[in-house]
Design a protein around this motif. Structure first.
Motif, PDB file in Angstrom:
ATOM      1  N   LEU A  54      -1.844  15.746  -6.265  1.00 50.10           N
ATOM      2  CA  LEU A  54      -2.708  14.587  -6.059  1.00 50.10           C
ATOM      3  C   LEU A  54      -2.662  13.654  -7.258  1.00 50.10           C
ATOM      4  N   SER A  55      -2.795  14.206  -8.471  1.00 45.72           N
ATOM      5  CA  SER A  55      -2.750  13.374  -9.668  1.00 45.72           C
ATOM      6  C   SER A  55      -1.386  12.718  -9.832  1.00 45.72           C
ATOM      7  N   SER A  56      -0.323  13.466  -9.542  1.00 40.37           N
ATOM      8  CA  SER A  56       1.018  12.931  -9.773  1.00 40.37           C
ATOM      9  C   SER A  56       1.304  11.723  -8.888  1.00 40.37           C
ATOM     10  N   ILE A  57       0.813  11.743  -7.642  1.00 34.99           N
ATOM     11  CA  ILE A  57       1.016  10.598  -6.748  1.00 34.99           C
ATOM     12  C   ILE A  57       0.370   9.354  -7.329  1.00 34.99           C
ATOM     13  N   ILE A 223      -4.709  -0.073  -7.829  1.00 39.62           N
ATOM     14  CA  ILE A 223      -5.078   1.116  -8.601  1.00 39.62           C
ATOM     15  C   ILE A 223      -6.586   1.342  -8.644  1.00 39.62           C
ATOM     16  N   LEU A 224      -7.360   0.302  -8.975  1.00 40.68           N
ATOM     17  CA  LEU A 224      -8.784   0.537  -9.264  1.00 40.68           C
ATOM     18  C   LEU A 224      -9.569   1.004  -8.047  1.00 40.68           C
ATOM     19  N   LEU A 225      -9.220   0.532  -6.855  1.00 36.20           N
ATOM     20  CA  LEU A 225      -9.907   1.041  -5.671  1.00 36.20           C
ATOM     21  C   LEU A 225      -9.622   2.519  -5.451  1.00 36.20           C
ATOM     22  N   LYS A 226      -8.475   2.985  -5.974  1.00 35.39           N
ATOM     23  CA  LYS A 226      -8.102   4.395  -5.796  1.00 35.39           C
ATOM     24  C   LYS A 226      -8.899   5.310  -6.710  1.00 35.39           C
ATOM     25  N   LEU A 227      -9.535   4.745  -7.758  1.00 37.01           N
ATOM     26  CA  LEU A 227     -10.395   5.574  -8.599  1.00 37.01           C
ATOM     27  C   LEU A 227     -11.550   6.148  -7.790  1.00 37.01           C
ATOM     28  N   GLY A 228     -12.102   5.351  -6.879  1.00 37.85           N
ATOM     29  CA  GLY A 228     -13.186   5.844  -6.032  1.00 37.85           C
ATOM     30  C   GLY A 228     -12.720   6.920  -5.080  1.00 37.85           C
ATOM     31  N   LEU A 303      -2.281   9.715   1.387  1.00 33.78           N
ATOM     32  CA  LEU A 303      -1.144   8.860   1.692  1.00 33.78           C
ATOM     33  C   LEU A 303      -1.578   7.411   1.896  1.00 33.78           C
ATOM     34  N   MET A 304      -2.780   7.209   2.441  1.00 31.35           N
ATOM     35  CA  MET A 304      -3.308   5.850   2.600  1.00 31.35           C
ATOM     36  C   MET A 304      -3.526   5.187   1.242  1.00 31.35           C
ATOM     37  N   MET A 305      -4.019   5.945   0.257  1.00 32.86           N
ATOM     38  CA  MET A 305      -4.222   5.370  -1.075  1.00 32.86           C
ATOM     39  C   MET A 305      -2.904   4.889  -1.668  1.00 32.86           C
ATOM     40  N   PHE A 306      -1.860   5.681  -1.512  1.00 34.71           N
ATOM     41  CA  PHE A 306      -0.559   5.297  -2.066  1.00 34.71           C
ATOM     42  C   PHE A 306       0.033   4.106  -1.321  1.00 34.71           C
ATOM     43  N   SER A 307       0.051   4.178  -0.005  1.00 36.26           N
ATOM     44  CA  SER A 307       0.683   3.115   0.771  1.00 36.26           C
ATOM     45  C   SER A 307      -0.097   1.809   0.682  1.00 36.26           C
ATOM     46  N   HIS A 308      -1.432   1.895   0.703  1.00 33.88           N
ATOM     47  CA  HIS A 308      -2.223   0.669   0.600  1.00 33.88           C
ATOM     48  C   HIS A 308      -2.076   0.046  -0.780  1.00 33.88           C
ATOM     49  N   GLY A 309      -1.952   0.875  -1.833  1.00 31.84           N
ATOM     50  CA  GLY A 309      -1.787   0.326  -3.171  1.00 31.84           C
ATOM     51  C   GLY A 309      -0.550  -0.541  -3.283  1.00 31.84           C
ATOM     52  N   LEU A 310       0.555  -0.126  -2.668  1.00 27.65           N
ATOM     53  CA  LEU A 310       1.784  -0.909  -2.711  1.00 27.65           C
ATOM     54  C   LEU A 310       1.740  -2.101  -1.759  1.00 27.65           C
ATOM     55  N   CYS A 311       1.233  -1.876  -0.551  1.00 29.25           N
ATOM     56  CA  CYS A 311       1.232  -2.931   0.463  1.00 29.25           C
ATOM     57  C   CYS A 311       0.297  -4.071   0.069  1.00 29.25           C
ATOM     58  N   SER A 312      -0.919  -3.755  -0.348  1.00 29.68           N
ATOM     59  CA  SER A 312      -1.878  -4.792  -0.712  1.00 29.68           C
ATOM     60  C   SER A 312      -1.418  -5.539  -1.962  1.00 29.68           C
ATOM     61  N   SER A 313      -0.868  -4.817  -2.924  1.00 29.15           N
ATOM     62  CA  SER A 313      -0.333  -5.465  -4.117  1.00 29.15           C
ATOM     63  C   SER A 313       0.804  -6.418  -3.759  1.00 29.15           C
ATOM     64  N   ALA A 358       2.403  -0.410  11.087  1.00 24.92           N
ATOM     65  CA  ALA A 358       3.493  -0.319  12.060  1.00 24.92           C
ATOM     66  C   ALA A 358       4.703   0.357  11.418  1.00 24.92           C
ATOM     67  N   PRO A 359       5.590   0.950  12.231  1.00 23.67           N
ATOM     68  CA  PRO A 359       6.801   1.548  11.672  1.00 23.67           C
ATOM     69  C   PRO A 359       7.727   0.451  11.137  1.00 23.67           C
ATOM     70  N   PRO A 360       8.610   0.773  10.175  1.00 22.29           N
ATOM     71  CA  PRO A 360       8.985   2.100   9.673  1.00 22.29           C
ATOM     72  C   PRO A 360       8.342   2.455   8.342  1.00 22.29           C
ATOM     73  N   PHE A 361       7.139   2.018   8.067  1.00 29.20           N
ATOM     74  CA  PHE A 361       6.517   2.215   6.761  1.00 29.20           C
ATOM     75  C   PHE A 361       5.586   3.423   6.791  1.00 29.20           C
ATOM     76  N   ILE A 362       5.304   3.964   5.586  1.00 26.42           N
ATOM     77  CA  ILE A 362       4.469   5.162   5.514  1.00 26.42           C
ATOM     78  C   ILE A 362       3.009   4.857   5.837  1.00 26.42           C
ATOM     79  N   ASN A 363       2.626   3.585   5.912  1.00 23.69           N
ATOM     80  CA  ASN A 363       1.273   3.246   6.355  1.00 23.69           C
ATOM     81  C   ASN A 363       1.005   3.804   7.745  1.00 23.69           C
ATOM     82  N   MET A 364       2.024   3.802   8.590  1.00 26.57           N
ATOM     83  CA  MET A 364       1.862   4.326   9.950  1.00 26.57           C
ATOM     84  C   MET A 364       1.531   5.821   9.915  1.00 26.57           C
ATOM     85  N   VAL A 365       2.215   6.592   9.064  1.00 32.37           N
ATOM     86  CA  VAL A 365       1.965   8.035   8.980  1.00 32.37           C
ATOM     87  C   VAL A 365       0.538   8.292   8.510  1.00 32.37           C
ATOM     88  N   SER A 366       0.092   7.547   7.504  1.00 32.84           N
ATOM     89  CA  SER A 366      -1.261   7.750   6.983  1.00 32.84           C
ATOM     90  C   SER A 366      -2.316   7.424   8.036  1.00 32.84           C
TER      91      SER A 366
END
Length: 447
Positions: A54-57, A223-228, A303-313, A358-366
């Protein structure tokens, strides 16, 4: 530990080309941190530092987004010589504080870095923001988060006094009796819900996003929203909050808040405000998945925290590129970009479909994992899920169509041009979203 000392050394150095050194350090260490994705289930210990899957992600996400913050700010800060060295110092300091937060096992240091991360963020907003309203945005950010975090500090002190330790493992493995009322435990979680942010306590987020520079928007969303979210996961797991009587209430507030913010997004005219409100809906869905207590909900939330961090940024980067060209973020003044730059239009389309899951992104999996956990928790939540999926698709299509389709405005035809650094910035956001589809099985070892 060597990574932390390297960060401190870069903070104290005074040499030529320091901007480039700090940028390449964060990008290279993001690749080095990939090895932590394969650590054992119990993680790695080094004094007060602890890293597991979890920390490494989130450490990987922090390094990557921090490097992209400097790349996105190259034109507005480096080329304009706008306090260049101080800006890179603030970005590197914020990266170090956030990484230390993700790796702490002491509850007191956990709280300390949770709060200290506010200071560099506010300095970014106040020092490089665009408008005078940034003072009010910084005040909102400080008041909301500090006020909600004080009960967390009191709760940590009460726990340590009763049990004689600040270490999380003492509570996770020894199952020490907390002897505290559930009200106190719920108040402690409130600090992370405000940082998430929980709907009805989210007013600081759109204000901070709209007034922040591009680096501030990227670090807030990425990043900062992921602290919560990280704090929620750690506390729910460490203290075994598996029978909270208020988790249904929090889940309903998060999910219904996600529906309402999705409708708010449809009516927004400011691009950055629309992206900011969409973050509230995604993080609310993530919190709902955590409180279901199902494994697929926890994996989907991570997985949502990781994918949203990249997509929203990435969406904030695209909106900033548009703002630098036409000096406006209004959807009513944008249009016809498809006729001017088809390549950038493709990037907008990929980011928008990634944001809607939507596919083919990991947002869909999350999102699929979160929907499964919510449906298993209660079949009634299926109605809320369907509304969120539909309205989420609507506001992302509205965003794309408003910017790309229609007649192009004559006042920006002659000044609109892109360079290779802008293409590289967007591709570095899209590349992890596609590549991580190849292997998401490591999440099964998180808990």
């Amino acid at each position: 530990m060597g990574m932390i000392f390297s960060l401190i050394l870069l903070l104290l150095m005074k040499v030529n080309n320091l901007w480039e050194m700090r940028f390449w350090f964060m990008m290279i260490f993001s690749f080095f941190s990939l090895k932590y994705l394969s650590v054992e289930e119990w993680g790695l210990y080094n004094y007060y530092l602890y890293i597991d899957i979890l920390s490494s992600i989130l450490v990987l996400l922090s390094f990557w987004v921090s490097g992209l913050m400097m790349l996105a700010s190259y034109r507005s800060v480096k080329e304009n010589n706008n306090k260049t060295m101080f800006f890179s110092f603030i970005v590197l300091l914020l990266c170090m504080v956030i990484i230390l937060f993700f790796m702490m096992t002491s509850l007191l240091l956990f709280y300390l870095f949770f709060e200290v991360s506010l200071l560099p963020t506010v300095m970014l907003i106040l020092g490089w923001g665009y408008q005078p309203e940034r003072l009010r945005a910084g005040l909102y950010l400080m008041l909301y988060t500090v006020f909600a975090s004080l009960p967390l500090l009191l709760g940590i002190l009460m726990i340590s006094e009763k049990n004689g330790s600040y270490m999380m493992d003492m509570f996770k493995y020894n199952k020490i009796n907390l002897n505290m009322s559930m009200i106190w435990l719920s108040v402690m979680l409130f600090a992370f819900l405000v940082k998430l942010p929980l709907y009805s306590m989210h007013l600081w987020l759109p204000k901070a996003h709209v007034e922040a520079p591009i680096a501030g928007s990227m670090v807030l969303a990425g990043i900062l929203l992921k602290l919560g979210g990280y704090g929620l996961i750690r506390f729910l797991y460490t203290f075994s909050f598996m029978n909270l009587y208020f988790d249904e209430l929090i889940m309903v507030i998060c999910l219904w808040g996600g529906v309402l913010t999705s409708f708010i997004c449809v009516g927004q005219s400011d691009i950055k405000s629309l992206i900011a409100y969409s973050s509230i809906g995604h993080m609310g869905m993530m919190a709902g998945g955590l409180f279901t207590k199902f494994m697929c909900g926890w994996e989907g939330g991570i997985l949502m925290m990781f994918s949203h961090g990249l997509c929203s940024s990435g969406l904030f980067c695209l909106s900033n590129m548009l703002y630098e060209k036409i000096n406006s973020r209004s959807l009513f003044l944008c249009g016809g970009m498809l006729n001017i730059s088809s390549t950038m239009s493709l990037f907008w389309f990929m980011m928008c479909i990634s944001n809607m899951g939507a596919p083919p992104f990991i947002n869909m999996v999350s999102e699929v994992l979160l929907f499964i956990s919510l449906y298993l928790y209660s079949q009634i939540l299926l109605i809320i899920i369907l509304i969120m999926v539909f309205v989420g698709g609507v506001y992302n299509l509205v965003l794309y169509v408003s910017i790309q389709c229609g007649n192009d405005m004559s006042f920006y035809n002659v000044i609109y041009s892109e360079n290779s650094s802008e293409y590289l910035l967007v591709l570095l956001h899209l590349f992890p979203l596609l590549v991580f589809m190849l292997n998401v099985g490591y999440l099964s070892g998180v808990m």
